[in-house]
Design an enzyme around this catalytic site. Structure first.
Site, mmCIF file in Angstrom:
data_model
loop_
_atom_site.group_PDB
_atom_site.id
_atom_site.type_symbol
_atom_site.label_atom_id
_atom_site.label_comp_id
_atom_site.label_asym_id
_atom_site.label_seq_id
_atom_site.Cartn_x
_atom_site.Cartn_y
_atom_site.Cartn_z
ATOM 1 N N CYS A 117 -48.433 34.324 92.423
ATOM 2 C CA CYS A 117 -47.885 33.032 92.015
ATOM 3 C C CYS A 117 -48.349 32.731 90.592
ATOM 4 C CB CYS A 117 -48.332 31.914 92.959
ATOM 5 S SG CYS A 117 -50.092 31.556 92.917
ATOM 6 N N CYS A 120 -52.030 32.589 89.896
ATOM 7 C CA CYS A 120 -52.706 33.877 89.697
ATOM 8 C C CYS A 120 -52.667 34.273 88.219
ATOM 9 C CB CYS A 120 -52.039 34.966 90.536
ATOM 10 S SG CYS A 120 -52.070 34.696 92.306
ATOM 11 N N ASP A 524 -26.311 35.532 56.985
ATOM 12 C CA ASP A 524 -26.365 36.308 55.750
ATOM 13 C C ASP A 524 -25.016 37.017 55.627
ATOM 14 O OD1 ASP A 524 -27.389 37.545 53.471
ATOM 15 O OD2 ASP A 524 -28.019 39.296 54.628
ATOM 16 N N ASP A 721 -30.749 40.148 58.118
ATOM 17 C CA ASP A 721 -31.400 41.451 58.054
ATOM 18 C C ASP A 721 -32.813 41.305 58.592
ATOM 19 O OD1 ASP A 721 -32.885 43.700 57.229
ATOM 20 O OD2 ASP A 721 -31.453 44.107 55.636
ATOM 21 N N ASP A 725 -34.813 39.871 55.159
ATOM 22 C CA ASP A 725 -34.697 38.421 55.280
ATOM 23 C C ASP A 725 -35.848 37.824 56.075
ATOM 24 O OD1 ASP A 725 -32.476 37.945 53.737
ATOM 25 O OD2 ASP A 725 -31.069 38.323 55.365
#
Length: 830
Positions: A117, A120, A524, A721, A725
């Site tokens: 769960c 945990c 772009d 990119d 970028d």
């Protein structure tokens, strides 16, 4: 001779199909071997190979001669001496799952056993993070995968694994085979517990039925006593075997002062069982053995179905680890002889032959043969891709048509497939804010639930003491917030798997949620809205001392190391020609390149960048070329303009599909590019985009997006990119990179479009929005269920078995709701 000794003897004699180290069956694709006492022995996995190597290297080979039993299935086969050496700290063992992330910092990919769960996950993260030297740990609930970073000067990996084991969990180095073994063991164990609980429930209900239907006085005291004792005996294995994991985990949580999902379950089952035992011993009025067995059975049913759904959801990611073959046919470059060798032994420059129907084992380039390859696992493109001499091939794709001779360029962790897996692992180990908030609410809810259940018991003890206990149990069970913890991670895991089939790779966990909420898209130009496959259309000479051939060779020489599409187009224009030598090369991102050629300092790139070196304004010819809508690149030296290059690009065929769909939804779209303003404006006009800006540096793009975020509060999705970028991609709330030609290892985007189809991105946006809707549906259902069922249980209107059914059903409902995402289809597949 017993069975175990026979197994050992067979392993010692090299029995076919058995691991010499542990005795387990060896997968057919395994290529793990260790030389022991002069004989080459086969191993089933990298773990056994590393252990055996360590045993031999440390002079402990006699371990194999002296052992008379195979190691336990769930433990590493280690002699006591070797355990003290810290096998997990051995560099050879760590090579496959530990990566350096700094001078002294290391990162390991692990798989955790015992996670049931969200509590945990929280417990492991909190406990391990407190260990000296550990800088971070992230655990994914859906995949059970963990990523741990530590300073090797302060602590060791073995100490981290020991800390995990100390709180009742087991951690293993991640590999696909180990993951599948753990999944199979988990399913087998759950099925046995489910069988015992189901059989016990049926028998107990059979004994309880007469008490329900008998009129007063029809059932004698002796018969009633017999039924109770029979029910007690049949309930014992259900409680102490089938329900044992609930009690173990609840005790562990309480010992560590944590409230997990198993605490209310164990408290409800334990209290009902204890009260029933006491009533049986003292001949009290009520027993609840039927409710206890039915509740345990229903809860295990829900957990089992949830486990199957979770394993199905993550299997797509794991399949990437199994796709590459273990062996390849290597061709000797001198003699032409073929030999079958493990893929791990291949090196760049080797040549391999791949026959039709075989999976390509490496990244490389075709040198001989013509065929087609199925790259659907990597890009989502189901149609075969043509492969001819000179074409690049990717490891993991399937050769379909004819034999191919391939020169190896990348193997192992350097391949594109390995980079994709690392990005997927990064996404799997990132917890988005919506999941963290759900976990936090679940922990608070458990604490409130225990308080409410206790108050309910006290009140009912005064109202109707005979019903107080089962009302108490019903409140504990019916509102256990398992569904709340499953609502988000299950949907995100399924969506990530489906998107990967679309050729859309999620590399950070928040990307799905953020892309679904994005209300402004920024593109772009080059390589994003266009193919980036530029060609040199014309050259305008400005220096009488230059001819066209010389101008192109000078520009190509300066651009030799550049990855930009413009640079590639210029180099292609003089392919095969001798280029002048360039010294003192300096690349300025988003501007161009400067270098020294024949003692003269020169620049190539944007006209404004070149003008700084030339010392004069751009010539009139630039204005004329700019109107044509092409991309203009200039070259010049100190005091002199050299030439202007006009390059053309082709718009992607599916760019109008994505832009048009966003326009239909009234989502603002903008184009920002470093290309000439004329080229950007022309493309924007063709796509119907109102806002377009050209001539922008990477810093200009970042500043523009930042200003847009501050002024309008927009959630910006940037598509560009993945390498060049980086600043603007980092500034946007969610970023998408075209992944076809990008170096994935350096990609910083949140999403990578492996298929390079913008129509797939349009499908991905729709799926992300649907995923967010399903998460919200799951959360609303979880809250509505809990806030409705708790008052009903407190009023005594829900019995324990009904509570168990409701809890299991609510958890199963959110999992099945998330699995609806698997039916999503890409628009290009219909």
């Amino acid at each position: 001779m017993n069975t175990v000794q026979t197994k050992v003897l067979e392993a010692e004699e090299g029995a076919a199909g058995d691991c010499y180290h542990c005795g387990l069956p060896v997968p057919s694709a395994s290529d793990h071997y260790v030389t022991i006492d002069g004989t080459r022995r086969r191993m089933c996995c990298i773990g056994c190979e590393a252990v055996a190597h360590a045993i031999v290297d440390n002079g402990l080979a006699q371990y194999y001669r002296r052992r008379d039993a195979m190691p336990e299935a769930q433990k590493e086969a280690l002699p006591a001496e070797l355990q003290e050496l810290g096998l997990f700290d051995h560099p050879d063992f760590q090579r496959s799952f530990v990566q350096p992330v700094g001078e002294h910092e290391r990162e390991a990919a692990l798989i955790l056993e015992g996670i049931t769960c969200a509590a945990c996950v929280w417990l492991n993260e909190q406990h391990v993070a407190r260990q000296p030297g550990v800088s971070s740990i992230e655990v994914n609930y859906a995949t059970r995968r963990a990523r741990v970073r530590w300073d090797e000067r302060v602590t060791k990996l073995s100490e981290i694994l020991t800390a995990i084991q100390a709180i009742g969990y087991r951690a293993y180095p991640f590999d696909a085979e180990r993951s599948e073994q753990i999944a199979q063991r988990e399913r087998r164990s759950m099925l046995w517990r489910l069988f015992v609980a189901g059989f016990g429930m049926m028998q107990v209900m059979m004994y309880a039925y007469p008490a329900y239907i008998a009129a007063e006085g029809d059932l004698t005291a002796d018969a009633d006593r017999l039924m109770r004792w029979a029910s007690l005996v049949l309930t014992l294995p259900v409680v102490f075997y089938s329900a044992a994991p609930f009690f173990r985990r609840a005790v562990r949580d309480l010992r560590l002062r944590s409230l997990g999902m198993d605490v209310p379950v164990a408290l409800g089952v334990g209290s009902a069982f204890a009260a029933s035992v006491w009533a049986t011993l003292t001949e009290g009025p009520e027993v609840y053995f039927d409710s206890v067995t039915m509740f345990v059975f229903l809860l295990l049913c829900g957990r089992y179905l949830e486990m199957l759904a979770r394993q199905k959801a993550v299997r797509g990611v794991e399949d990437l680890g199994k796709v590459l073959p273990a062996f390849a046919e290597r061709i000797d470059a001198l003699t032409g002889e073929a030999s079958r060798v493990p893929v791990s032994r291949l090196e760049p420059g080797d040549q391999v032959r791949v026959r039709p129907g075989e999976v390509i084992p490496v990244d490389g380039r075709v040198v001989e043969g013509e065929s087609t390859a199925n790259e659907s696992l990597l890009t989502g493109e189901s149609r075969p891709v043509s492969k001819r001499p000179g074409a690049e091939v990717t490891g993991g794709s399937l050769n379909i048509g004819s034999p191919l001779l391939i020169t190896v360029s990348h193997v192992g962790d350097e391949t594109r497939l390995a980079a994709i897996r690392r990005l997927m692992e990064r996404a799997a180990n990132y917890r988005p804010a919506i999941a963290t908030q759900s976990d936090r609410v679940a922990r608070v809810f458990i604490a409130a639930l225990l308080v409410l259940a206790t108050l309910t018991y006290v009140i009912w003890h005064f109202v109707d003491p005979g019903r107080a206990l089962w009302v108490f149990v019903s409140v504990l069970v019916v509102a256990c917030p398992c569904a709340l913890s499953l609502a988000t991670p299950t949907a995100l895991t399924v969506a990530t798997d489906v998107l990967s089939r679309f050729g859309v790779l999620i590399t950070r966990g928040h990307a799905i949620e953020t892309l679904a909420c994005a209300n402004r898209y920024v593109f772009d130009k080059t390589g994003t809205l266009t193919y980036g496959d530029m060609r040199l259309d014309s050259v305008r000479l400005l220096d009488p001392a230059l001819d066209e051939c010389r101008a192109k060779r000078l520009a190509a020489a300066l651009e030799q190391a550049s990855e930009h599409a413009v640079a590639a187009a210029i180099r292609l224009a003089v392919e095969g020609a001798d280029l002048p030598r360039v010294e003192a090369v300096v690349s300025v991102t988003g501007q161009g390149v400067e270098g020294v050629v024949d003692g003269q300092r020169m620049r190539v790139g944007r006209p404004e960048f070149v003008a700084e070196l030339v010392g004069s304004a751009p010539p009139q010819a630039l204005t004329e070329l700019d109107r044509s809508g092409g991309t203009i690149v200039a070259i010049g030296r100190e005091g002199h303009w050299g030439a202007l290059f006009e390059l053309a690009d082709v718009m992607r065929a599916d760019a109008p599909v994505l832009v048009g769909r966003l326009a239909q939804e009234s989502v603002p779209v903008a184009i920002i590019s470093g290309d000439a303003a004329g080229a950007v404006t022309a493309l924007a006009r063709h796509l119907g985009v109102a806002e377009a800006h050209g001539g922008m540096t990477p810093q200009d793009k970042q500043a523009w997006v930042e200003r847009m975020q501050k002024e309008t509060g927009a959630v910006v999705a940037m598509i560009g990119d993945g390498v060049n970028d980086a600043p603007v991609l980092a500034q946007a709330q969610v970023s998408v990179a075209m992944g076809g030609g990008t170096d994935l290892a350096r990609n910083q985007a949140d999403i990578v479009l492996l298929s390079e189809r913008l129509s797939d991105l349009a499908d991905a946006i729709g799926l992300c929005r649907r995923t967010l809707r399903i998460i919200r549906q799951n959360l609303w259902w979880s809250f509505a269920y809990n806030f409705t069922s708790v008052p009903l249980a407190m009023l005594g209107l829900i019995t324990p078995w009904m509570a168990g059914l409701g809890m299991a059903g609510s958890s199963l409902l959110v999992v099945l709701n998330a699995l609806r995402l698997q039916g999503a289809r890409s628009s290009r597949r219909g």
